[in-house]
Design a protein around this motif. Structure first.
Motif, PDB file in Angstrom:
ATOM      1  N   UNK A 285       0.832  -1.208   0.000  1.00  0.00           N
ATOM      2  CA  UNK A 285       0.000   0.000   0.000  1.00  0.00           C
ATOM      3  C   UNK A 285       0.865   1.257   0.000  1.00  0.00           C
ATOM      4  N   UNK A 286       1.944   1.254   0.778  1.00  0.00           N
ATOM      5  CA  UNK A 286       2.826   2.421   0.836  1.00  0.00           C
ATOM      6  C   UNK A 286       3.488   2.673  -0.515  1.00  0.00           C
ATOM      7  N   UNK A 287       4.015   1.631  -1.135  1.00  0.00           N
ATOM      8  CA  UNK A 287       4.660   1.792  -2.433  1.00  0.00           C
ATOM      9  C   UNK A 287       3.658   2.241  -3.499  1.00  0.00           C
ATOM     10  N   UNK A 288       2.460   1.667  -3.444  1.00  0.00           N
ATOM     11  CA  UNK A 288       1.429   2.040  -4.430  1.00  0.00           C
ATOM     12  C   UNK A 288       1.001   3.494  -4.234  1.00  0.00           C
ATOM     13  N   UNK A 289       0.717   3.867  -2.975  1.00  0.00           N
ATOM     14  CA  UNK A 289       0.262   5.223  -2.697  1.00  0.00           C
ATOM     15  C   UNK A 289       1.339   6.252  -3.035  1.00  0.00           C
ATOM     16  N   UNK A 290       2.606   5.906  -2.733  1.00  0.00           N
ATOM     17  CA  UNK A 290       3.695   6.820  -3.057  1.00  0.00           C
ATOM     18  C   UNK A 290       3.830   7.001  -4.560  1.00  0.00           C
ATOM     19  N   UNK A 291       3.703   5.891  -5.292  1.00  0.00           N
ATOM     20  CA  UNK A 291       3.825   5.962  -6.754  1.00  0.00           C
ATOM     21  C   UNK A 291       2.705   6.787  -7.365  1.00  0.00           C
ATOM     22  N   UNK A 292       1.498   6.621  -6.852  1.00  0.00           N
ATOM     23  CA  UNK A 292       0.343   7.295  -7.441  1.00  0.00           C
ATOM     24  C   UNK A 292       0.197   8.721  -6.920  1.00  0.00           C
ATOM     25  N   UNK A 293       0.137   8.863  -5.589  1.00  0.00           N
ATOM     26  CA  UNK A 293      -0.211  10.160  -4.999  1.00  0.00           C
ATOM     27  C   UNK A 293       0.981  11.110  -4.872  1.00  0.00           C
ATOM     28  N   UNK A 294       2.189  10.603  -5.060  1.00  0.00           N
ATOM     29  CA  UNK A 294       3.355  11.480  -5.129  1.00  0.00           C
ATOM     30  C   UNK A 294       3.913  11.528  -6.545  1.00  0.00           C
ATOM     31  N   UNK A 295       3.888  10.385  -7.223  1.00  0.00           N
ATOM     32  CA  UNK A 295       4.439  10.324  -8.577  1.00  0.00           C
ATOM     33  C   UNK A 295       3.646  11.128  -9.588  1.00  0.00           C
ATOM     34  N   UNK A 296       2.311  11.026  -9.524  1.00  0.00           N
ATOM     35  CA  UNK A 296       1.481  11.749 -10.489  1.00  0.00           C
ATOM     36  C   UNK A 296       1.617  13.269 -10.336  1.00  0.00           C
ATOM     37  N   UNK A 297       1.506  13.826  -9.118  1.00  0.00           N
ATOM     38  CA  UNK A 297       1.737  15.277  -8.985  1.00  0.00           C
ATOM     39  C   UNK A 297       3.130  15.704  -9.449  1.00  0.00           C
ATOM     40  N   UNK A 298       4.149  14.902  -9.130  1.00  0.00           N
ATOM     41  CA  UNK A 298       5.505  15.254  -9.562  1.00  0.00           C
ATOM     42  C   UNK A 298       5.605  15.243 -11.086  1.00  0.00           C
ATOM     43  N   UNK A 299       5.004  14.244 -11.720  1.00  0.00           N
ATOM     44  CA  UNK A 299       4.999  14.197 -13.185  1.00  0.00           C
ATOM     45  C   UNK A 299       4.237  15.390 -13.761  1.00  0.00           C
ATOM     46  N   UNK A 300       3.156  15.793 -13.079  1.00  0.00           N
ATOM     47  CA  UNK A 300       2.405  16.964 -13.519  1.00  0.00           C
ATOM     48  C   UNK A 300       3.244  18.227 -13.444  1.00  0.00           C
ATOM     49  N   UNK A 301       4.034  18.352 -12.383  1.00  0.00           N
ATOM     50  CA  UNK A 301       4.916  19.516 -12.237  1.00  0.00           C
ATOM     51  C   UNK A 301       5.969  19.523 -13.333  1.00  0.00           C
ATOM     52  N   UNK A 302       6.578  18.367 -13.589  1.00  0.00           N
ATOM     53  CA  UNK A 302       7.604  18.275 -14.634  1.00  0.00           C
ATOM     54  C   UNK A 302       7.011  18.591 -16.007  1.00  0.00           C
ATOM     55  N   UNK A 303       5.831  18.047 -16.278  1.00  0.00           N
ATOM     56  CA  UNK A 303       5.166  18.311 -17.563  1.00  0.00           C
ATOM     57  C   UNK A 303       4.861  19.797 -17.716  1.00  0.00           C
ATOM     58  N   UNK A 304       4.318  20.415 -16.660  1.00  0.00           N
ATOM     59  CA  UNK A 304       3.946  21.836 -16.722  1.00  0.00           C
ATOM     60  C   UNK A 304       5.163  22.704 -17.010  1.00  0.00           C
ATOM     61  N   UNK A 305       6.271  22.436 -16.320  1.00  0.00           N
ATOM     62  CA  UNK A 305       7.445  23.280 -16.506  1.00  0.00           C
ATOM     63  C   UNK A 305       8.182  22.964 -17.800  1.00  0.00           C
ATOM     64  N   UNK A 306       8.031  21.771 -18.319  1.00  0.00           N
ATOM     65  CA  UNK A 306       8.567  21.477 -19.648  1.00  0.00           C
ATOM     66  C   UNK A 306       7.862  22.319 -20.696  1.00  0.00           C
ATOM     67  N   UNK A 307       6.533  22.396 -20.589  1.00  0.00           N
ATOM     68  CA  UNK A 307       5.756  23.221 -21.510  1.00  0.00           C
ATOM     69  C   UNK A 307       6.051  24.704 -21.315  1.00  0.00           C
ATOM     70  N   UNK A 308       6.235  25.115 -20.043  1.00  0.00           N
ATOM     71  CA  UNK A 308       6.520  26.522 -19.754  1.00  0.00           C
ATOM     72  C   UNK A 308       7.858  26.935 -20.369  1.00  0.00           C
ATOM     73  N   UNK A 309       8.889  26.128 -20.158  1.00  0.00           N
ATOM     74  CA  UNK A 309      10.208  26.444 -20.704  1.00  0.00           C
ATOM     75  C   UNK A 309      10.158  26.492 -22.227  1.00  0.00           C
TER      76      UNK A 309
END
Length: 338
Positions: free
Chosen positions: A224-248
């Motif tokens: 559960x910890x690995x799954x939650x970390x991958x989903x609830x931390x990984x997805x927001x982090x990927x969203x941040x990376x995607x947003x700033x890739x588009x911004x740059x």
């Protein structure tokens, strides 16, 4: 109110027949009804260091509360700051206040009383709120990155995209996901049987450290910890990376050097906060993986749960011209209001 919740049982921690006393053959394990408390080892055992640590932590806590509270009041009082970016910033400051209040006051109380204990229900409740506010802050940072993406990459339709209804839904959805995730972890911890070693090498209760103390099967909890970390931390982090890739990419296509500078400047504060939040979180992971020292683990965890929350108000107030102007106006009006 939040501090009281940390000390009192939460409603879903009530005892149930499925959590009745259980024993494992040939082990010295017992379930949570047999013992009243865990031990938070903290950062120092020397009385002199404890006194110094108390002063340092109290100072950091007061700076965190006053700084973030000032940010929230400034945004509320100035109508020019009633925009999506500052709406999300006020939620970030509120989350920082709550996260700090969940952990630091209990440690200050333990240092003052020279008592490292925390009750079972108090520990579970602390775990719940730490997970709620840490997860919520993670989502808020991702939402703020999307807001900067919409402002820079789609300036003509920004007000349509980031309307007040949509911004409110983003915050409510982020809070809902954080609550569900935290509740699930807390309920899974309730089913664990703990061994006689009840020492937590941190100054607050952490779900990962608590699972390590269990002598029952923790496979589901770890999954559960690995799954939650991958989903609830990984997805927001990927969203941040995607947003700033588009911004740059969008900024580099701007013909004006002034426009490029202004675009990067509007993202500077958020990038600093994101780097601080994820950088300290990565530091905790690396520290726990590479060292067996409880002292180093405790220091790393403090860097993650104390330092970013204290520095965020300074980052936004010092780097943001609108915030500095609004703060000056609020401070100048304060004596007349008093």
């Amino acid at each position: 109110m939040l501090l009281l919740l940390i000390q009192e049982p939460f409603i879903f921690f009530s005892f149930h027949p499925i959590f009745s006393i259980r024993f494992i053959k040939n082990t010295e394990c017992k379930n949570h009804t047999d013992f009243p408390e865990f031990l938070l080892l903290g950062l120092a055992d020397d009385p002199e260091l404890q006194s110094l640590l108390f002063i340092v932590l109290l100072s950091m806590y007061l700076v965190t509360i006053l700084g973030n509270l000032l940010i929230v009041l400034t945004i509320i009082s100035d109508t020019q700051l009633h925009t999506p970016m500052y709406f999300f910033l006020s939620n970030l400051s509120f989350t920082d206040i709550c996260l700090s209040t969940t952990t630091i006051p209990k440690m200050l109380m333990n240092i003052q009383a020279q008592n490292q204990s925390i009750t079972y229900t108090g520990c579970l409740t602390q775990i719940y709120f730490v997970l709620v506010f840490a997860s919520f802050e993670n989502f808020v940072l991702a939402v703020m990155a999307y807001d900067r993406y919409a402002a820079i990459c789609h300036p003509l339709t920004y007000t349509v995209i980031m309307n007040s209804h949509f911004c409110g839904l983003l915050i409510l959805f982020s809070l809902f996901i954080s609550i569900v995730n935290s509740l699930l972890h807390s309920l899974m911890v309730l089913q664990l049987i703990f061994c006689t070693n009840l020492e937590i090498p941190l100054f607050f209760c952490d779900v990962v450290q608590l699972i390590k103390l269990a002598c029952s099967d923790t496979l589901i909890n770890n999954i559960l910890i690995y799954f939650a970390t991958s989903v609830f931390a990984g997805i927001p982090m990927c969203g941040i990376i995607f947003s700033y890739t588009k911004i740059v990419s969008s900024v580099l296509r701007m013909p004006s050097a002034g426009g490029k500078h202004k675009a990067f400047f509007t993202c500077g504060s958020h990038l600093s906060v994101v780097s601080l939040f994820y950088g300290t979180g990565l530091g905790v992971y690396i520290s726990s993986a590479l060292t067996n020292s409880s002292r180093n683990t405790a220091v790393a965890s403090m860097m993650y749960t104390v330092i970013p929350q204290m520095l965020n108000p300074f980052i936004y107030s010092l780097r943001n011209r609108d915030m500095k102007g609004a703060l000056r106006k609020l401070i100048s009006r304060t004596p007349s209001l008093l």
